[in-house]
Design a protein around this motif. Structure first.
Motif, PDB file in Angstrom:
ATOM      1  N   ASP A 138       0.786  -1.325   0.007  1.00 53.80           N
ATOM      2  CA  ASP A 138      -0.020  -0.016  -0.166  1.00 53.80           C
ATOM      3  C   ASP A 138       0.804   1.204  -0.012  1.00 53.80           C
ATOM      4  O   ASP A 138       0.736   2.033   0.862  1.00 53.80           O
ATOM      5  N   LYS A 142      -3.598   3.744  -0.432  1.00 51.69           N
ATOM      6  CA  LYS A 142      -5.165   3.496  -0.914  1.00 51.69           C
ATOM      7  C   LYS A 142      -5.825   2.708   0.362  1.00 51.69           C
ATOM      8  O   LYS A 142      -6.922   3.161   0.962  1.00 51.69           O
ATOM      9  N   ASN A 143      -5.451   1.612   0.811  1.00 48.09           N
ATOM     10  CA  ASN A 143      -5.782   0.720   1.605  1.00 48.09           C
ATOM     11  C   ASN A 143      -5.960   1.343   3.220  1.00 48.09           C
ATOM     12  O   ASN A 143      -6.767   1.303   3.809  1.00 48.09           O
ATOM     13  N   THR A 146      -8.774   3.829   3.325  1.00 48.89           N
ATOM     14  CA  THR A 146      -9.917   3.246   3.391  1.00 48.89           C
ATOM     15  C   THR A 146     -10.123   2.636   4.754  1.00 48.89           C
ATOM     16  O   THR A 146     -11.387   2.828   5.239  1.00 48.89           O
ATOM     17  N   SER A 302      -8.335   7.695  -0.857  1.00 53.80           N
ATOM     18  CA  SER A 302      -8.478   6.243  -1.441  1.00 53.80           C
ATOM     19  C   SER A 302      -8.482   6.326  -2.696  1.00 53.80           C
ATOM     20  O   SER A 302      -7.897   5.510  -3.467  1.00 53.80           O
TER      21      SER A 302
END
Length: 480
Positions: A138, A142-143, A146, A302
């Motif tokens: 990551d 992004k993760n 989230t 994200s």
């Protein structure tokens, strides 16, 4: 192989290293003080956690406490917290490596035709045990964004529980006040009915003596019928509000009773609004809107990170042998290492549309947060106006009732003595009836304004304490 596994385990620490911090401008219109709040000290008489005890009604306090334990809307909000917490776990799973174990046992028989007719049929076995580990690096956050969005959503779910709880206890108070108002109005209606019937008896005596006309008699009979017809609607209001209270504490109306009393026994607790800026911390609905806005900020991050390359690491290791006995022997061990990079090039504008969608949701929650703040200021101002003016109106209306009652008593005495005409008596009686009903409504308005002020100030929850329990209680057993 050890170095590869170490890279997989260390990769979460390298993830999200460029997670953005872009946030929209709030641009809040923050007043320095309330227009209707006077010049009270900023910390003077803010609502207590158990502000409803200030009304000094033992039955109301019992109903308030029961609603916080048994109310089904609160139970639903608690269930939503459980879901939100579970979603945090779901969103956080991609930040950790995925490890899967597998084992196979195969036995294959190859026919003579498949073997080309040479050497006859062949039978062989294959056994294997292995582990597969994979991880999506990551690097762009992004993760992790989230996950942060899910955590803020879980926080918003907790504040929602507090909003529901505050709304519930205020609804209990308002419904209980409606019960008291209906009981007071019933007493007024029955007292006025009794007075009208006394006048009717007197007019009948005068009619029989020839000193009153048929019109006088008919008018008073019509007034008595009107007073009697006003009682059933009040009974409807009383009983329907008792049924509403039963629902608020998760009880069947048939097994629930309210003793009530009179609004004159209710004491209005003293409370001052403090500073408007304190509402940003005191009101759970504002805190909920703030958490939703924070969640949308991370959702934008994200969606933006999805445009960048994705790096996938995969490692497989295990043992494999044609004979079960030699499965763990020398030479049976194997491993594979793989690294892949994926870069979106053209996806039909999917990622771009998802980013626009996230930004639109962010704008929605931004405006919702602004509205929540301004609505909070307006709620306090409206409650302060209603409370101060209804308090003044109650004092003036009580004097009007005292004066009209005295006038009616004098006119009734003079009617018995024959020194006043019936029209004057009817007018004073109707004035007393109107003023008494108005006084009951003014007292109800005052009580509703007081509970609205406590709600507007976020009373009944601790902004600095633990947000909510996740253990809903079962409804109480019916009383015999």
């Amino acid at each position: 192989m050890a170095s590869a596994l170490s890279a997989l385990l260390l990769s979460p620490a390298l993830s999200g290293c460029i997670l953005g911090t872009e946030k929209p401008e709030l641009n809040l219109d923050m007043p320095a003080a309330y227009r209707e709040g006077g010049r009270s000290a900023p910390d003077a008489s803010l609502p207590a956690l158990d502000w409803w005890r200030g009304f000094q009604s033992r039955e109301l306090t019992s109903l308030m406490e029961a609603s916080q334990v048994y109310n089904l809307d609160i139970a639903v909000a608690i269930a939503q917290i459980v879901q939100a917490d579970a979603q945090v776990g779901v969103s956080g799973a991609p930040l950790l490596p995925s490890i899967t174990g597998n084992g196979t046992a195969e036995r294959e028989h190859v026919s003579t035709a498949s073997a080309g007719g040479a050497g006859g049929p062949t039978t062989f076995s294959q056994y294997s045990l292995g582990l597969t580990a994979s991880y999506m690096v990551d690097f762009w956050g992004k993760n992790r964004a989230t996950l942060y969005a899910a955590e803020e959503s879980a926080t918003a779910a907790r504040y929602n529980r507090e909003v529901v709880a505050l709304t519930t206890i205020v609804t209990v108070a308002n419904t209980y006040f409606q019960v008291l108002a209906a009981q007071d109005e019933l007493r007024v209606a029955r007292r006025n009915l009794a007075a009208a019937e006394r006048i009717l008896v007197l007019i009948k005596q005068q009619f029989n003596g020839g000193t009153a006309s048929q019109l006088d008699l008919s008018q008073q009979e019509a007034l008595v019928s009107t007073e009697r017809a006003a009682i059933p609607p009040l009974e409807i209001t009383l009983r329907q509000n008792i049924a509403a209270l039963a629902l608020l504490v998760a009880r069947a109306p048939a097994n629930f009773t309210v003793h009530g009393g009179t609004m004159t026994q209710i004491v209005i607790p003293r409370v001052t609004p403090g500073m408007p800026s304190e509402l940003l911390n005191q009101r759970p609905d504002i805190r909920q809107a703030e958490a939703q806005l924070a969640s949308s900020n991370f959702s934008v991050e994200s969606a933006r990170a999805a445009f960048f390359p994705q790096i996938q690491l995969t490692a497989t290791t295990g043992v494999q042998s044609a004979a079960l006995a030699s499965l763990f022997g020398p030479g049976a061990w194997f491993y594979t290492l793989a690294a892949g990079l994926t870069q979106p090039i053209f996806d039909g504008f999917l990622l771009e549309s998802q980013l626009k969608q996230a930004k639109g949701l962010q704008l929605q929650y931004l405006q919702a947060y602004r509205k929540a703040v301004l609505s909070a200021f307006a709620d306090v101002e409206k409650a302060l106006v209603a409370l101060s003016q209804s308090t003044l109106q109650e004092r003036l209306q009580a004097q009007a009732v005292t004066d009209s009652r005295k006038a009616f008593e004098v006119s009734e005495t003079q009617l018995r003595a024959g020194t006043v005409n019936l029209i004057t008596v009817l007018q004073t009686q109707q004035t007393l009836l109107t003023n008494e009903n108005t006084l009951a409504q003014v007292r109800l308005t005052k009580l509703l304004a007081a509970s609205s002020l406590f709600q507007a100030l976020g009373g009944g929850w601790n902004p600095n304490g633990q947000l909510s329990s996740l253990e809903p209680s079962s409804p109480p057993s019916p009383q015999p």
